[in-house]
Design a protein around this motif. Structure first.
Motif, PDB file in Angstrom:
ATOM      1  N   MET A  77      35.834  39.599  34.102  1.00  0.00           N
ATOM      2  CA  MET A  77      37.120  40.260  33.851  1.00  0.00           C
ATOM      3  C   MET A  77      38.038  40.141  35.060  1.00  0.00           C
ATOM      4  O   MET A  77      39.203  39.813  34.973  1.00  0.00           O
ATOM      5  CB  MET A  77      36.852  41.743  33.559  1.00  0.00           C
ATOM      6  CG  MET A  77      37.804  42.331  32.533  1.00  0.00           C
ATOM      7  SD  MET A  77      38.058  41.255  31.119  1.00  0.00           S
ATOM      8  CE  MET A  77      39.826  41.349  30.991  1.00  0.00           C
ATOM      9  N   LYS A  78      37.417  40.308  36.235  1.00  0.00           N
ATOM     10  CA  LYS A  78      38.170  40.175  37.475  1.00  0.00           C
ATOM     11  C   LYS A  78      38.711  38.763  37.610  1.00  0.00           C
ATOM     12  O   LYS A  78      39.822  38.524  38.051  1.00  0.00           O
ATOM     13  CB  LYS A  78      37.249  40.483  38.658  1.00  0.00           C
ATOM     14  CG  LYS A  78      37.570  41.817  39.306  1.00  0.00           C
ATOM     15  CD  LYS A  78      36.878  41.930  40.638  1.00  0.00           C
ATOM     16  CE  LYS A  78      37.159  43.277  41.255  1.00  0.00           C
ATOM     17  NZ  LYS A  78      36.090  43.750  42.095  1.00  0.00           N
ATOM     18  N   LYS A  79      37.863  37.811  37.209  1.00  0.00           N
ATOM     19  CA  LYS A  79      38.248  36.398  37.280  1.00  0.00           C
ATOM     20  C   LYS A  79      39.493  36.149  36.452  1.00  0.00           C
ATOM     21  O   LYS A  79      40.426  35.485  36.893  1.00  0.00           O
ATOM     22  CB  LYS A  79      37.102  35.532  36.749  1.00  0.00           C
ATOM     23  CG  LYS A  79      36.203  35.013  37.852  1.00  0.00           C
ATOM     24  CD  LYS A  79      35.864  33.547  37.585  1.00  0.00           C
ATOM     25  CE  LYS A  79      35.389  32.847  38.821  1.00  0.00           C
ATOM     26  NZ  LYS A  79      33.979  32.510  38.781  1.00  0.00           N
ATOM     27  N   ALA A  84      41.721  38.240  35.615  1.00  0.00           N
ATOM     28  CA  ALA A  84      42.882  38.854  36.269  1.00  0.00           C
ATOM     29  C   ALA A  84      43.410  37.957  37.365  1.00  0.00           C
ATOM     30  O   ALA A  84      44.625  37.817  37.558  1.00  0.00           O
ATOM     31  CB  ALA A  84      42.485  40.212  36.855  1.00  0.00           C
ATOM     32  N   LYS A  85      42.505  37.316  38.083  1.00  0.00           N
ATOM     33  CA  LYS A  85      42.899  36.445  39.177  1.00  0.00           C
ATOM     34  C   LYS A  85      43.746  35.288  38.658  1.00  0.00           C
ATOM     35  O   LYS A  85      44.826  34.996  39.174  1.00  0.00           O
ATOM     36  CB  LYS A  85      41.638  35.922  39.868  1.00  0.00           C
ATOM     37  CG  LYS A  85      41.903  35.213  41.156  1.00  0.00           C
ATOM     38  CD  LYS A  85      40.668  35.171  42.044  1.00  0.00           C
ATOM     39  CE  LYS A  85      39.672  34.149  41.572  1.00  0.00           C
ATOM     40  NZ  LYS A  85      38.479  34.089  42.410  1.00  0.00           N
ATOM     41  N   TRP A 110      45.279  35.093  35.861  1.00  0.00           N
ATOM     42  CA  TRP A 110      46.527  35.639  35.305  1.00  0.00           C
ATOM     43  C   TRP A 110      47.556  35.780  36.425  1.00  0.00           C
ATOM     44  O   TRP A 110      48.732  35.475  36.267  1.00  0.00           O
ATOM     45  CB  TRP A 110      46.260  36.975  34.627  1.00  0.00           C
ATOM     46  CG  TRP A 110      47.502  37.697  34.214  1.00  0.00           C
ATOM     47  CD1 TRP A 110      48.022  38.812  34.770  1.00  0.00           C
ATOM     48  CD2 TRP A 110      48.384  37.325  33.155  1.00  0.00           C
ATOM     49  NE1 TRP A 110      49.181  39.175  34.134  1.00  0.00           N
ATOM     50  CE2 TRP A 110      49.443  38.272  33.137  1.00  0.00           C
ATOM     51  CE3 TRP A 110      48.407  36.285  32.224  1.00  0.00           C
ATOM     52  CZ2 TRP A 110      50.489  38.211  32.222  1.00  0.00           C
ATOM     53  CZ3 TRP A 110      49.460  36.220  31.313  1.00  0.00           C
ATOM     54  CH2 TRP A 110      50.478  37.180  31.316  1.00  0.00           C
ATOM     55  N   GLN A 111      47.068  36.224  37.593  1.00  0.00           N
ATOM     56  CA  GLN A 111      47.945  36.403  38.749  1.00  0.00           C
ATOM     57  C   GLN A 111      48.542  35.063  39.207  1.00  0.00           C
ATOM     58  O   GLN A 111      49.713  34.960  39.523  1.00  0.00           O
ATOM     59  CB  GLN A 111      47.130  37.052  39.891  1.00  0.00           C
ATOM     60  CG  GLN A 111      47.967  37.786  40.913  1.00  0.00           C
ATOM     61  CD  GLN A 111      48.876  38.815  40.274  1.00  0.00           C
ATOM     62  OE1 GLN A 111      48.549  39.398  39.255  1.00  0.00           O
ATOM     63  NE2 GLN A 111      50.058  38.997  40.850  1.00  0.00           N
ATOM     64  N   ARG A 157      51.273  34.133  36.974  1.00  0.00           N
ATOM     65  CA  ARG A 157      52.450  34.951  37.214  1.00  0.00           C
ATOM     66  C   ARG A 157      53.247  34.389  38.398  1.00  0.00           C
ATOM     67  O   ARG A 157      54.461  34.265  38.347  1.00  0.00           O
ATOM     68  CB  ARG A 157      51.996  36.389  37.483  1.00  0.00           C
ATOM     69  CG  ARG A 157      53.091  37.389  37.386  1.00  0.00           C
ATOM     70  CD  ARG A 157      52.549  38.795  37.242  1.00  0.00           C
ATOM     71  NE  ARG A 157      53.646  39.722  37.455  1.00  0.00           N
ATOM     72  CZ  ARG A 157      53.977  40.196  38.639  1.00  0.00           C
ATOM     73  NH1 ARG A 157      53.298  39.857  39.706  1.00  0.00           N
ATOM     74  NH2 ARG A 157      55.015  41.016  38.759  1.00  0.00           N
TER      75      ARG A 157
END
Lengths: 337, 266, 266
Positions: B1-3, B5-6, B8-9, B12
Motif C-alpha cells: 500500500m505504501k508502495k 502511495a509512493k 502515486w506521488q 503527482r
C-alpha cells in the motif's frame, strides 16, 4: 567629474506569484497574478575615478541588479545613469570596451575551450594591440600564477583557478572600471589573499576604479576605502569604512572550546579585565562577543591559550545582515538618510 | 500500500511540474495542430491519385493521421533527456540515494506528465482537429474499449525505450545525437509518420522483430477496426510482452550503467 | 567594410575554437555524426516509401518530389550546422542568464549567440539532401550546368537565411514570455511543409507558406524553377526579398527583446 553617476536609479521586475498546491497550479494555468519586485528602488550613486568601493547588503538586496545596470546588461526601469558619460545599455559597445566584469558565480569565459584560446579570442574581440596583449598576459601569468592553467579547458578548472583566470580575462583590455560580483565566494584563504593583492595592485598601478560586491567583510576591510550599503533596493549607508566602524558596533564572536569543563565563575574571573559578553554554550564551549577595536584580540587569545586547555578557537566574522540590522536600530549614520 | 502511495506521488510530481509552463503547452498544442495539418494535406494529396494505398482508404488514412498524432502527445515522454541531464549535472547521485526503483520512478513520473498531457493537450487537440478535419469514431466491436488500453500500454512501451536510451548517457557524453536518433526511430517506425504497410517488404520484415510498431501502428489499426478479433488480442498481448522484455533489459543495463558512473563537474 | 572584415575574422576564430573543442572528444563527435546520418537515412526511407506506391501527387512526379525534398533537407541541414545555437537561446541564454556574458562583450549579441556553437555533426543532412537531389536530377535529365549549380548554392544560402530569421523571431519571444517554450518544435513542424511541393497543400496553405511564414521560398520555388514549372520565375526573383523581409522582422524582434532581457535571479 565622477566616473559613475546615477540619480534615482530603479529596476522593477514583474514576478509571477505561484499559488500553492495542485489546485493553485491549475488556477495559475488560466489566470496568473503578478507582483512587482522593486529590486533597486531609486538609488543615487556617485563614484570618483580610482576609488575602490565595497558594495554590500544582504542577499536579494539589489546588489547584483545594480551591477547589471551599471554594466549595461539590464535596462533601468527609471532614473538616470551615466558611466564615463555613456548610458550603458544605449551605448553598449563603447561602454563595455572600457569595463571589466567578473561574476563569482559564473564564468565569463567559454566553457569548453582552453584558457589561452579564450584569452586569444578576447584579444581579437577587444582589438588589443599584440605587444600590449603579450606584455599584460606575461604580467598576469606571474602575479596570478596562470602558467599551468593556460592549456586546460575552463570547465576543468577548480573554482579558485577559474576565478584567477576570469580576473585576468576581465583586465586584458585594461578597463577603466572593474566590476567584481562576489569575487571571493567559496575560495580558500590563500587564493583570496592573492586575488585581493592583485586587485589592490591593479588599482594602484592603472588607476582602475573597482566596484566590489561581497559577503566577506574582510574583503572590504582589506580593499575598500568607501562602503555603500543597500537593503531592499534602497541605499542605507554611503561613506567611509572607518566612519561605519566607528558608528556601528561591529560585533565579533570568539568561540572557545576546551578539553576540560570550566565553570562560569572561573571564566568570569579570568576575563574580568575585558569588555566581553560571555555565554556558555555548554561547559566545554564558550562564546565571547565583543566590539571590534575595544578588545585587544591577540592579547585575549594569548591569555586563553595560556590559562585554559584549549582544543579549538574560532573567530566568527560579523554577518552583513547584522550590520544592516544595527544601522536600522541606531538610525543611519553617514550621509544617506 | 505504501508502495502504491509512493508511485502515486511520483505521478503527482510529473503532473504538477508541467502546470507552470503554459506557454510551452500552448506552443506544443500549436505545433501538434500544425503537424496534423501538414500530414492531413499531404495524405489527402497522396490519395487524390488512388482510392486505396497499402490497404488504407483515404478516410481511414485521415483518421489514422489525426488520431495517431494526438495519441503521440500522450505517449511521448522525456525520460531519456531527464536521465541525460541528471548524469550531466551530477544530480544523478541524488537519484541513486533514493530507496526507489529508478526505472519505475521514471515510468510513473512520466505517466503523471502523460496524464497532464492528456488533459491539456490530447483532448484539446482532438477537439480542435475533429472540428477541422473529418475523423471517424473508433470502429469494430472492440475498438472503443481496447484502443484506450492499448494506448496506455504504448505509453509504458515507449517509456521503456526512452529509459534504455537515457541510460546511454552513462556511456557517451554526446546524448543529443542519440536521443534524436531514438526520437526519429520511434516517429517513423512506430507508424506515426507513415503506416508500416507503406514500407518496402524488407523493412516490414525487420520491423516484425522490433517493438516500435506496437507503439502506434498496432493501436491505430485496433482503433480503425482493421484487424480481426484474434489479431487484436495478439497485438495487445505482444505489447505487454514487449513492455516486460524492455523492462527487464532496463534492469539489466542499469547494472552496467552505474558501474560506468563518473561524476562530471562538481 | 572594415566591420565586415572584423566580424568574418572573428567568425573564423570562433569556428576554429568550436572545431578544437569538438575534436577533444572525437568519439562523441562520431556518435553524433553517425546518429545524424541514420536520422537522415530514415528520412530518405520515409519519402521513398511514401512516393513508391504512387506515380505522382497532384501533378508532381516522384523524382520531382524527391528533388524538392532533397534540396529542402540540405537547406535545413545547413541551417542546423550554422544556427544550431538558436535552439539554446531560450534555455541557456535567456532563462539561465548566459546572455549576461554576451552583453558584456563589444560585439553584436546576435552574432555571439549564433557563433558560439557550430554543429558539424549535422553535415550528413546537407550531404544526403544534395545526394538525393542529384539522384533525382539525374533521373529527370537535369544536367548540372554551372548556372543550375550556382542557383542551388544560392537557394541554400537564401533558404538558410529564411529559416534562421523565422526561428530567431520565434525564439526571441522568450524575452517576453520567459518560459522554456518549445518554440523549436513549432519551427520543426513548419519546416516539414517546406519539404513538399507547396501547391499540393491547396491555395490557402500555399499562401501562408509564401506570404506569412515564407518557407516555400526556401526550397520549393527555386526547385520549381529548376524543374521548369511554369510561373515559377517571378517567385525565384522574390525569394531574396522574402529572406530580407523575414530578416527585418527578426531583427526588430531581437532588438526589442534584448531591451527586455531580465537576466537570471534578481
Amino acid at each position: 567629474m565622477p566616473i559613475i553617476e546615477a540619480h534615482s536609479l530603479s529596476k522593477h521586475f514583474k514576478r509571477f506569484r505561484r499559488r500553492p498546491g495542485l489546485v493553485g497550479a491549475v488556477k495559475d494555468l488560466w489566470h496568473r497574478t503578478y507582483e512587482v519586485v522593486r529590486a533597486v528602488d531609486g538609488i543615487d550613486l556617485s563614484v570618483e575615478r580610482g576609488e575602490i568601493i565595497g558594495y554590500i547588503g544582504p542577499n536579494g538586496a539589489g546588489k547584483s541588479t545594480t551591477i547589471k545596470m551599471l554594466t549595461g546588461i539590464l535596462v533601468p526601469t527609471a532614473g538616470s545613469l551615466a558611466v564615463q558619460g555613456l548610458v550603458p545599455h544605449k551605448d553598449r559597445y563603447r561602454h563595455v570596451r572600457t569595463i571589466g566584469v567578473v561574476f563569482g558565480q559564473r564564468t565569463q569565459l567559454w566553457w569548453d575551450i582552453a584558457v589561452i584560446e579564450a584569452f586569444n579570442l578576447l584579444q581579437k574581440i577587444y582589438e588589443i594591440p599584440r605587444d600590449e596583449y603579450r606584455q599584460r598576459l606575461k604580467k598576469f601569468n606571474q602575479v596570478l600564477g596562470l602558467e599551468d592553467l593556460l592549456n586546460i579547458p575552463v570547465r576543468k578548472l577548480s573554482l579558485g583557478q577559474r576565478m584567477r583566470c576570469d580576473l585576468a580575462a576581465s583586465l586584458l583590455h585594461n578597463p577603466a572600471i572593474l566590476f567584481l560580483d562576489e569575487p571571493t565566494i567559496g575560495l580558500d584563504v590563500a587564493v583570496k589573499a592573492s586575488i585581493r593583492d592583485f586587485i589592490r595592485e591593479t588599482n594602484r598601478q592603472q588607476g582602475t576604479t573597482v566596484i566590489l560586491t561581497t559577503h566577506d567583510l574582510s574583503d572590504i576591510e582589506e580593499l575598500c576605502s568607501r562602503v555603500i550599503m543597500i537593503d531592499a533596493g534602497k541605499l542605507i549607508y554611503d561613506g567611509g569604512l572607518r566612519e561605519l566602524k566607528e558608528r556601528v558596533d561591529i560585533p565579533r564572536r570568539l568561540l572557545v572550546e576546551t578539553i576540560f569543563p570550566i565553570n562560569a565563575s572561573k571564566m568570569m574571573l579570568l576575563l574580568k579585565d575585558y569588555r566581553l559578553g560571555i555565554t556558555a554554550l555548554d561547559p566545554y564551549r564558550w562564546e565571547l562577543s565583543f566590539s571590534k577595536g575595544r578588545v585587544n584580540l591577540p592579547q585575549l587569545m594569548q591569555l586563553l591559550l595560556d590559562t585554559l586547555e584549549v582544543r579549538d578557537l574560532e573567530l566568527e566574522e560579523p554577518a552583513i545582515e547584522e550590520i544592516v540590522r544595527q544601522i536600522y536600530d541606531r538610525g543611519a549614520p553617514g550621509d544617506a538618510r | 500500500m505504501k508502495k502504491v502511495a509512493k508511485y502515486w506521488q511520483f505521478m503527482r510530481i510529473g503532473f504538477i511540474a508541467y502546470l507552470a509552463h503554459r506557454f510551452q503547452v500552448l506552443m506544443n498544442v500549436l505545433s501538434y495542430l500544425l503537424v496534423i495539418a501538414l500530414n492531413y494535406f499531404l495524405w489527402r494529396a497522396v490519395f487524390a491519385s488512388r482510392p486505396v494505398i497499402a490497404g488504407f482508404t483515404m478516410s481511414q488514412m485521415m483518421t489514422y493521421v489525426v488520431i495517431g498524432w494526438s495519441a503521440r502527445t500522450f505517449f511521448a515522454n522525456r525520460i531519456d533527456r531527464m536521465i541525460g541531464d541528471a548524469v550531466r549535472d551530477g544530480s544523478i547521485v541524488m537519484d541513486l540515494l533514493k530507496p526507489t526503483n529508478f526505472q519505475l520512478y521514471h515510468y510513473f513520473r512520466s505517466f503523471g506528465r502523460a496524464v497532464f498531457m492528456f488533459v491539456f493537450m490530447t483532448l484539446p487537440i482532438i477537439v480542435v482537429a475533429s472540428l477541422l478535419f473529418p475523423i471517424k469514431p473508433p470502429s469494430g466491436r472492440l475498438g472503443p474499449y481496447l484502443f484506450p488500453l492499448s494506448v496506455v500500454l504504448s505509453f509504458f512501451l515507449h517509456a521503456g525505450i526512452s529509459y534504455l536510451t537515457g541510460l546511454m548517457a552513462f556511456f557517451t557524453r554526446n546524448n543529443e545525437g542519440v536521443f534524436r536518433f531514438k526520437q526519429m526511430l520511434v516517429e517513423v517506425f512506430s507508424g506515426v509518420m507513415i503506416p508500416i504497410s507503406f514500407f518496402p517488404a524488407w523493412v516490414q520484415g525487420a520491423l516484425f522483430w522490433l517493438p516500435f510498431k506496437y507503439i502506434a501502428y498496432v493501436p491505430l489499426r485496433i482503433y480503425l477496426g482493421m484487424e480481426p478479433l484474434s489479431r487484436v488480442h495478439q497485438g495487445v498481448l505482444l505489447q505487454v510482452m514487449w513492455i516486460i522484455i524492455i523492462y527487464a533489459a532496463g534492469q539489466l543495463l542499469w547494472h552496467f550503467a552505474i558501474k560506468r558512473l563518473e561524476i562530471q563537474g562538481g | 567594410m572594415k566591420r565586415f572584415f572584423f566580424y568574418s575574422q572573428l567568425y573564423g576564430a570562433y569556428l576554429a575554437n568550436t572545431v578544437k573543442s569538438r575534436m577533444a572528444y572525437r568519439a562523441d563527435f562520431w556518435v553524433g555524426f553517425t546518429a545524424n546520418l541514420m536520422i537522415q537515412l530514415i528520412g530518405v526511407l520515409f519519402i521513398t516509401s511514401l512516393t513508391a506506391r504512387i506515380p505522382q501527387i497532384r501533378g508532381w512526379g516522384r523524382h520531382e518530389i524527391l528533388f524538392i525534398f532533397g534540396i529542402a533537407q540540405a537547406v535545413f541541414g545547413l541551417f542546423n550546422v550554422l544556427f544550431t545555437n538558436l535552439f539554446e537561446l531560450s534555455g541557456r541564454y535567456i532563462l539561465e542568464g548566459g546572455f549576461d556574458r554576451v552583453l558584456l562583450r563589444p560585439l553584436g549579441s546576435y552574432f555571439q549567440v549564433v557563433t558560439e556553437r557550430i554543429d558539424l555533426e549535422d553535415l550528413p543532412g546537407v550531404l544526403l539532401g544534395l545526394l538525393m537531389a542529384g539522384y533525382a536530377a539525374g533521373k529527370l535529365h537535369l544536367d548540372p550546368t554551372p548556372g543550375r549549380v550556382a542557383l542551388v548554392a544560392l537557394a541554400l544560402a537564401n533558404g538558410c537565411a529564411i529559416y534562421a530569421a523565422v526561428f530567431t523571431a520565434l525564439a526571441g519571444l522568450t524575452f517576453w514570455f520567459r518560459d522554456r517554450g518549445s518554440i523549436a518544435s513549432v519551427v520543426l513542424m513548419l519546416e516539414g511543409f517546406a519539404r513538399y511541393p507547396a501547391t499540393i497543400f491547396g491555395k490557402w496553405l500555399q499562401s501562408v507558406l509564401t506570404w506569412v511564414v515564407p518557407f516555400a521560398f526556401a526550397a520549393f520555388y527555386p526547385s520549381a524553377w529548376l524543374l521548369r514549372k511554369p510561373g515559377s520565375g517571378t517567385m525565384v526573383v522574390l525569394a531574396p526579398l522574402a529572406a530580407l523581409a523575414a530578416a527585418l522582422v527578426a531583427a526588430a524582434v531581437w532588438r526589442r527583446g534584448v531591451r527586455r532581457y531580465e537576466s537570471a535571479g534578481s
